[in-house]
Design an enzyme around this catalytic site. Structure first.
Site, PDB file in Angstrom:
ATOM      1  NE  ARG A   1       0.990   0.068  -4.376  1.00 23.67           N
ATOM      2  CZ  ARG A   1       1.598  -0.603  -1.876  1.00 23.67           C
ATOM      3  NH1 ARG A   1       3.137  -0.446  -2.830  1.00 23.67           N
ATOM      4  NH2 ARG A   1       0.876  -0.464  -1.499  1.00 23.67           N
TER       5      ARG A   1
ATOM      6  CG  ASP B   1      -4.182   7.217   4.365  1.00 25.01           C
ATOM      7  OD1 ASP B   1      -4.914   7.630   4.356  1.00 25.01           O
ATOM      8  OD2 ASP B   1      -4.459   6.298   4.083  1.00 25.01           O
TER       9      ASP B   1
ATOM     10  CB  THR C   1      -1.450  -4.763 -10.985  1.00 26.14           C
ATOM     11  OG1 THR C   1      -1.373  -2.274 -11.576  1.00 26.14           O
ATOM     12  CG2 THR C   1      -2.550  -4.817 -11.958  1.00 26.14           C
TER      13      THR C   1
ATOM     14  CG  ASP D   1      -1.340   5.329   3.398  1.00 28.63           C
ATOM     15  OD1 ASP D   1      -0.786   6.272   3.320  1.00 28.63           O
ATOM     16  OD2 ASP D   1      -1.020   4.700   2.493  1.00 28.63           O
TER      17      ASP D   1
END
Length: 210
Positions: A105, A204, A109, A201
């Site tokens: 990602r 992670d 944006t 996340d």
């Protein structure tokens, strides 16, 4: 699987999800729980797989017994976090073919950028299950489904651990024919596109990176 969204509210799923959300859960614990919860979710997402029959001999007699019909299922991991869900499904369906979609990602944006795609052959004849722990903005998930459809897939299901209302709407808008199975529909996204209350996340936490 007629409904676009199925939230699996089984007590074991919800219990394990709470442990995964807890920021005190270790990397090893998070990984183990993800594998376990994926197995339980996979049980739900494969509920309507087609069956045929085969003739077998039990110790007592011959019988016509149910067996999975058609080509082997294709399991597609949306990298990198999707890899944490592969083992859970493969323990249930060890003969499944496996593919990978690499998307990251763009932090500015929030749009997905493709960097890798490798899928099994004959997707049009297989049930395809795409896996990614998080359905957040829905942009990466929708882009991954686009790639699978371009490769011939026409019977696709999406398996995730958590979904946001925004992500579900995005998928419904772009891919209304792709049912979603998840353990929780969370409250919302924050301004950075993370699910709230979420679990941080997933990649992670699974791989011990920051």
């Amino acid at each position: 699987m007629s409904d676009h969204l199925t939230v699996v509210d089984h007590p074991l799923v919800q219990h394990k999800l709470t442990l995964m959300r807890d920021k005190g859960t270790s990397t090893a614990g998070f990984r183990r729980l993800l594998r376990e919860i994926t197995q339980l979710l996979a049980y739900e997402i494969t509920r309507e797989m087609p069956l045929t029959t085969t003739t077998i001999d039990t110790p007592m007699e011959e019988m016509e017994a149910p067996i999975l019909a058609g080509k082997k299922l294709a399991l597609v991991s949306i990298l990198r976090a999707g890899n944490g869900m592969l083992d859970g499904v493969l323990e249930l369906i060890p003969s499944a073919r496996v593919g990978f979609v690499g998307l990251y990602r763009d932090e500015e944006t929030l749009q997905p950028v493709q960097y890798y795609f490798k899928a099994p052959e004959g997707l049009k004849d297989r049930l395809v299950i795409a896996v990614d722990p998080m359905l957040a903005t829905g942009n990466s998930s929708a882009a991954a489904i686009d790639l699978l459809k371009e490769a011939g897939a026409n019977d696709i299901r999406f398996l995730c651990l958590l979904a946001s209302p925004e992500g579900v709407e995005r998928m419904k808008e772009l891919h209304p024919d792709v049912p979603i199975v998840t353990a929780s529909l969370d409250r919302q996204l924050n301004e950075k596109g993370y699910i709230l209350p979420g679990l941080g996340d997933a990649g992670d936490r699974m791989f011990g990176t920051k």
